[in-house]
Design an enzyme around this catalytic site. Structure first.
Site, mmCIF file in Angstrom:
data_model
loop_
_atom_site.group_PDB
_atom_site.id
_atom_site.type_symbol
_atom_site.label_atom_id
_atom_site.label_comp_id
_atom_site.label_asym_id
_atom_site.label_seq_id
_atom_site.Cartn_x
_atom_site.Cartn_y
_atom_site.Cartn_z
ATOM 1 N N PRO A 228 47.909 40.029 2.376
ATOM 2 C CA PRO A 228 49.335 39.887 2.651
ATOM 3 C C PRO A 228 49.796 38.481 2.323
ATOM 4 O O PRO A 228 49.401 37.526 2.957
ATOM 5 C CB PRO A 228 49.450 40.191 4.137
ATOM 6 C CG PRO A 228 48.203 40.905 4.484
ATOM 7 C CD PRO A 228 47.159 40.330 3.585
ATOM 8 N N GLU A 229 50.630 38.395 1.326
ATOM 9 C CA GLU A 229 51.294 37.143 0.998
ATOM 10 C C GLU A 229 52.715 37.306 1.514
ATOM 11 O O GLU A 229 53.010 38.283 2.206
ATOM 12 C CB GLU A 229 51.234 36.893 -0.516
ATOM 13 C CG GLU A 229 49.784 36.919 -1.028
ATOM 14 C CD GLU A 229 49.631 36.613 -2.506
ATOM 15 O OE1 GLU A 229 50.431 35.820 -3.034
ATOM 16 O OE2 GLU A 229 48.714 37.179 -3.130
#
Length: 276
Positions: free
Chosen positions: A2-3
DNA sequence: AGTTAAACCTGGTTGC
DNA sequence: TGCAACCAGGTTTAAC
């Protein structure tokens, strides 16, 4: 995984349904990165406020009547994702946190357990403030001008790819979007940050914003684990120009995408159109 | 002070 | 087929 785009997609999926939800119970599975730091039972009966995001962290404020009751700082780590379901059922082997409310159960699934759920008395007090202290400006903050971005790059001698990952000049880019933004900007990932000219810094900031915005539109990237709160995968990875495409043709110039290792992380770039 | 390596943990893929 | 080695979206902490 998850960015910033994946975390923001997640936030958008839970903010409205959880606003005003009444917490019934917290359930904790296997240990995550840090302990909760609070008695879970003490949070029953609180109401969830507006979920916000800072960098790759989510903040779920809680209140008891008119009184603030601290909040939960969440991080999805490398493999975390949140789901919100009316009937969540029994937790599976990789489910490690439930926030059970009258609007459904918010459940963290995180196989690698690099994620975190930490209670903090407020966003600007420890431990939340400590965890957020080093974060640079948000990429879409209008106050982040190209002048400020360039100045931040000038202060760093490390390769620009590593500086993007560091999150001090700007937060939000992880390994996928750092590679993609540098490709879009035509900048070699090994170029020292302090050797980037003003015009190129401007171009890089614009490229990062375009890359993150496009990823947001597509629901983020799903390499393996990430899904939004309804279980849907992201689609950005299908149009990545360089990330994960070693040996394939660069969509812009047709050159062969290379994979190198920088700061213990894989970097993908096109030697043909990314210049020092 | 500033950069680099090690650490956390699980599972899928690759190669012998 | 079996098993070891390597790889993966992140970030803190310890070590040069």
């Amino acid at each position: 995984m998850p960015e910033l785009p994946e975390v923001e997609v997640t936030r958008r999926g839970i903010a409205a349904p959880l606003l005003g939800a009444r917490v019934q119970a917290l359930w904790l599975g296997k240990p995550l990165r840090w302990p909760l730091g609070h008695d879970p039972a003490a949070l029953a009966g609180t109401l969830v406020g507006e979920v916000t995001r800072r960098g790759k962290y989510l903040w779920l404020p809680l209140q008891r009547g008119p009184q603030a009751a601290g909040g939960l700082l969440l991080h999805l780590g490398m493999s975390g994702s949140l789901a919100l379901r009316a009937d969540a059922g029994e937790p599976g082997p990789h489910d490690h946190f439930d926030l059970r409310t009258d609007r459904g159960t918010l459940r963290l699934n995180d196989p690698r357990r690099f994620g975190a759920v930490v209670w903090s008395p407020a966003l600007d007090r420890a431990p939340a403030a400590t965890l957020l202290a080093r974060l640079g400006p948000e990429p879409f903050d209008p106050a982040l001008t190209s002048e400020r971005f360039h100045a931040a790059l000038q202060a760093r001698r490390a390769p620009v790819k590593a500086v993007l990952l560091g999150g001090e000049a700007v937060v939000g880019a992880g390994n996928i979007y750092a590679c993609e933004a540098l490709h879009r900007a035509g900048i070699h990932p090994a170029l020292r940050a302090d050797r980037i000219s003003r015009p190129r810094a401007t171009r890089l900031l614009a490229a990062l914003r375009l890359t993150l915005a496009r990823a947001l539109d597509l629901g983020g990237s799903t390499l393996r684990d990430f899904t939004d709160v309804h279980g849907a995968s992201g689609a950005y990875q299908a149009e990545a120009a360089v990330y994960g495409r070693a040996g394939a043709a660069c969509p812009r110039c047709g050159g062969l995408v290379r994979r190198v290792v920088q700061a213990q992380r894989a970097t993908y770039f096109c030697p043909g159109c990314q210049r020092r």
